[in-house]
Structure formats: structure tokens, C-alpha cells
Design a protein around this motif. Structure first.
Motif, PDB file in Angstrom:
ATOM      1  N   PHE A 127       0.869  -1.071   0.041  1.00  0.00           N
ATOM      2  CA  PHE A 127       0.116  -0.093  -0.065  1.00  0.00           C
ATOM      3  C   PHE A 127       1.044   1.067  -0.014  1.00  0.00           C
ATOM      4  O   PHE A 127       1.901   1.309   0.619  1.00  0.00           O
ATOM      5  CB  PHE A 127      -1.052   0.114   1.287  1.00  0.00           C
ATOM      6  CG  PHE A 127      -1.981   0.898   1.117  1.00  0.00           C
ATOM      7  CD1 PHE A 127      -3.090   0.768   0.444  1.00  0.00           C
ATOM      8  CD2 PHE A 127      -1.880   2.284   1.931  1.00  0.00           C
ATOM      9  CE1 PHE A 127      -4.214   1.809   0.405  1.00  0.00           C
ATOM     10  CE2 PHE A 127      -2.808   3.185   1.842  1.00  0.00           C
ATOM     11  CZ  PHE A 127      -4.068   2.848   1.325  1.00  0.00           C
ATOM     12  N   VAL A 128       0.457   2.348  -0.658  1.00  0.00           N
ATOM     13  CA  VAL A 128       1.274   3.395  -0.427  1.00  0.00           C
ATOM     14  C   VAL A 128       0.181   4.739  -0.062  1.00  0.00           C
ATOM     15  O   VAL A 128      -0.902   4.823  -0.518  1.00  0.00           O
ATOM     16  CB  VAL A 128       1.368   4.105  -1.953  1.00  0.00           C
ATOM     17  CG1 VAL A 128       2.139   5.382  -1.995  1.00  0.00           C
ATOM     18  CG2 VAL A 128       2.442   3.062  -2.784  1.00  0.00           C
ATOM     19  N   LEU A 129       0.639   5.558   0.933  1.00  0.00           N
ATOM     20  CA  LEU A 129      -0.084   6.288   1.758  1.00  0.00           C
ATOM     21  C   LEU A 129      -0.317   7.543   0.684  1.00  0.00           C
ATOM     22  O   LEU A 129       0.444   7.848  -0.041  1.00  0.00           O
ATOM     23  CB  LEU A 129       0.492   6.565   2.789  1.00  0.00           C
ATOM     24  CG  LEU A 129       0.671   5.553   4.139  1.00  0.00           C
ATOM     25  CD1 LEU A 129       1.579   6.063   5.154  1.00  0.00           C
ATOM     26  CD2 LEU A 129      -0.858   5.095   4.590  1.00  0.00           C
ATOM     27  N   ASP A 130      -1.289   8.249   0.917  1.00  0.00           N
ATOM     28  CA  ASP A 130      -1.604   9.701   0.293  1.00  0.00           C
ATOM     29  C   ASP A 130      -0.411  10.567   0.621  1.00  0.00           C
ATOM     30  O   ASP A 130      -0.329  11.872   0.017  1.00  0.00           O
ATOM     31  CB  ASP A 130      -3.227  10.073   0.710  1.00  0.00           C
ATOM     32  CG  ASP A 130      -3.824   8.792  -0.342  1.00  0.00           C
ATOM     33  OD1 ASP A 130      -3.478   8.297  -0.994  1.00  0.00           O
ATOM     34  OD2 ASP A 130      -5.094   8.840   0.300  1.00  0.00           O
ATOM     35  N   ARG A 131      -0.078  10.611   2.056  1.00  0.00           N
ATOM     36  CA  ARG A 131       0.901  11.675   2.753  1.00  0.00           C
ATOM     37  C   ARG A 131       2.403  11.334   2.531  1.00  0.00           C
ATOM     38  O   ARG A 131       2.808  10.109   2.637  1.00  0.00           O
ATOM     39  CB  ARG A 131       0.381  11.805   4.147  1.00  0.00           C
ATOM     40  CG  ARG A 131      -1.182  12.032   4.225  1.00  0.00           C
ATOM     41  CD  ARG A 131      -1.706  13.423   3.741  1.00  0.00           C
ATOM     42  NE  ARG A 131      -0.985  14.473   4.344  1.00  0.00           N
ATOM     43  CZ  ARG A 131      -1.302  15.553   4.508  1.00  0.00           C
ATOM     44  NH1 ARG A 131      -2.583  15.789   4.551  1.00  0.00           N
ATOM     45  NH2 ARG A 131      -0.527  16.701   4.940  1.00  0.00           N
ATOM     46  N   ALA A 152       1.887  11.320   7.360  1.00  0.00           N
ATOM     47  CA  ALA A 152       1.715   9.918   6.996  1.00  0.00           C
ATOM     48  C   ALA A 152       1.517   8.742   8.155  1.00  0.00           C
ATOM     49  O   ALA A 152       0.765   7.879   7.981  1.00  0.00           O
ATOM     50  CB  ALA A 152       3.080   9.667   6.184  1.00  0.00           C
ATOM     51  N   GLY A 153       2.293   9.007   9.369  1.00  0.00           N
ATOM     52  CA  GLY A 153       1.933   8.335  10.643  1.00  0.00           C
ATOM     53  C   GLY A 153       0.492   8.513  10.914  1.00  0.00           C
ATOM     54  O   GLY A 153      -0.140   7.336  11.295  1.00  0.00           O
ATOM     55  N   ARG A 154      -0.173   9.555  11.007  1.00  0.00           N
ATOM     56  CA  ARG A 154      -1.207   9.590  11.294  1.00  0.00           C
ATOM     57  C   ARG A 154      -2.368   8.790  10.207  1.00  0.00           C
ATOM     58  O   ARG A 154      -3.329   8.329  10.583  1.00  0.00           O
ATOM     59  CB  ARG A 154      -1.818  11.274  11.583  1.00  0.00           C
ATOM     60  CG  ARG A 154      -3.264  11.443  11.544  1.00  0.00           C
ATOM     61  CD  ARG A 154      -3.991  12.540  12.251  1.00  0.00           C
ATOM     62  NE  ARG A 154      -5.227  12.353  12.709  1.00  0.00           N
ATOM     63  CZ  ARG A 154      -5.441  12.991  13.702  1.00  0.00           C
ATOM     64  NH1 ARG A 154      -4.701  13.888  14.448  1.00  0.00           N
ATOM     65  NH2 ARG A 154      -6.728  13.170  14.330  1.00  0.00           N
ATOM     66  N   GLU A 155      -2.256   9.175   9.097  1.00  0.00           N
ATOM     67  CA  GLU A 155      -2.956   8.529   7.885  1.00  0.00           C
ATOM     68  C   GLU A 155      -2.769   6.820   8.251  1.00  0.00           C
ATOM     69  O   GLU A 155      -3.897   6.118   8.137  1.00  0.00           O
ATOM     70  CB  GLU A 155      -2.253   8.793   6.589  1.00  0.00           C
ATOM     71  CG  GLU A 155      -2.993   8.060   5.404  1.00  0.00           C
ATOM     72  CD  GLU A 155      -2.558   8.264   4.006  1.00  0.00           C
ATOM     73  OE1 GLU A 155      -3.363   7.361   3.269  1.00  0.00           O
ATOM     74  OE2 GLU A 155      -1.836   9.181   4.034  1.00  0.00           O
ATOM     75  N   LEU A 156      -1.566   6.405   8.396  1.00  0.00           N
ATOM     76  CA  LEU A 156      -1.520   4.869   8.559  1.00  0.00           C
ATOM     77  C   LEU A 156      -2.269   4.694   9.976  1.00  0.00           C
ATOM     78  O   LEU A 156      -3.094   3.482   9.839  1.00  0.00           O
ATOM     79  CB  LEU A 156      -0.098   4.615   8.850  1.00  0.00           C
ATOM     80  CG  LEU A 156       0.074   3.039   9.389  1.00  0.00           C
ATOM     81  CD1 LEU A 156      -0.471   2.063   8.148  1.00  0.00           C
ATOM     82  CD2 LEU A 156       1.590   2.795   9.434  1.00  0.00           C
TER      83      LEU A 156
END
Length: 72
Positions: free
Chosen positions: A42-46, A52-56
Motif C-alpha cells: 500500500f502507498v499512503l497519500d501523505r 503519513a503516520g497519522r494516516e496509517l
């Protein structure tokens, strides 16, 4: 499969591929190296350092954390 299947790792460069076989999910940040992004689950949007950590964390709390809405 052991504990490794319960581990998610976030990376941004090629050295992060070293853990590929030991973890359940390998995730790249949006600004990760293109070869890494192609080989992750998976590739994060951030990008790293910009949420990025919060998105995860938010994704991991969802029933299907690594599925995208078809309208994205």
C-alpha cells in the motif's frame, strides 16, 4: 505465520525492502522511492513528516484499512 504477519512497516527508501518477507504489510509514504512504492502492499497519500503516520494509524483503525474507495 507467526508474529510477523501482525506487523506493518512504513518505509520511504530502498533499504526498507529488507524487511519485506518478515512483515505482514509493507507500506510506503507518498514521497517514497518509486521502486519501493512499486513493491509495497500500500502507498499512503501523505508524505513522510507530513501526516503519513497519522494516516496509517487512522487506516489501521478501519475495518478494511488498506482498501481504497473506488471513488478516490
Amino acid at each position: 505465520m507467526g508474529w510477523g504477519s501482525a506487523i506493518a512497516v512504513v518505509g520511504d527508501d530502498l533499504n526498507d525492502l529488507a524487511v519485506r518477507r518478515q512483515v505482514g504489510v509493507l507500506v510506503a509514504t507518498a514521497d517514497g522511492a518509486p521502486p519501493l512504492r512499486r513493491q509495497t502492499d500500500f502507498v499512503l497519500d501523505r508524505p513522510g513528516g507530513h501526516g503519513a503516520g497519522r494516516e496509517l494509524a487512522e487506516r489501521l483503525l478501519q475495518p478494511t484499512p488498506f482498501c481504497r474507495d473506488r471513488n478516490d
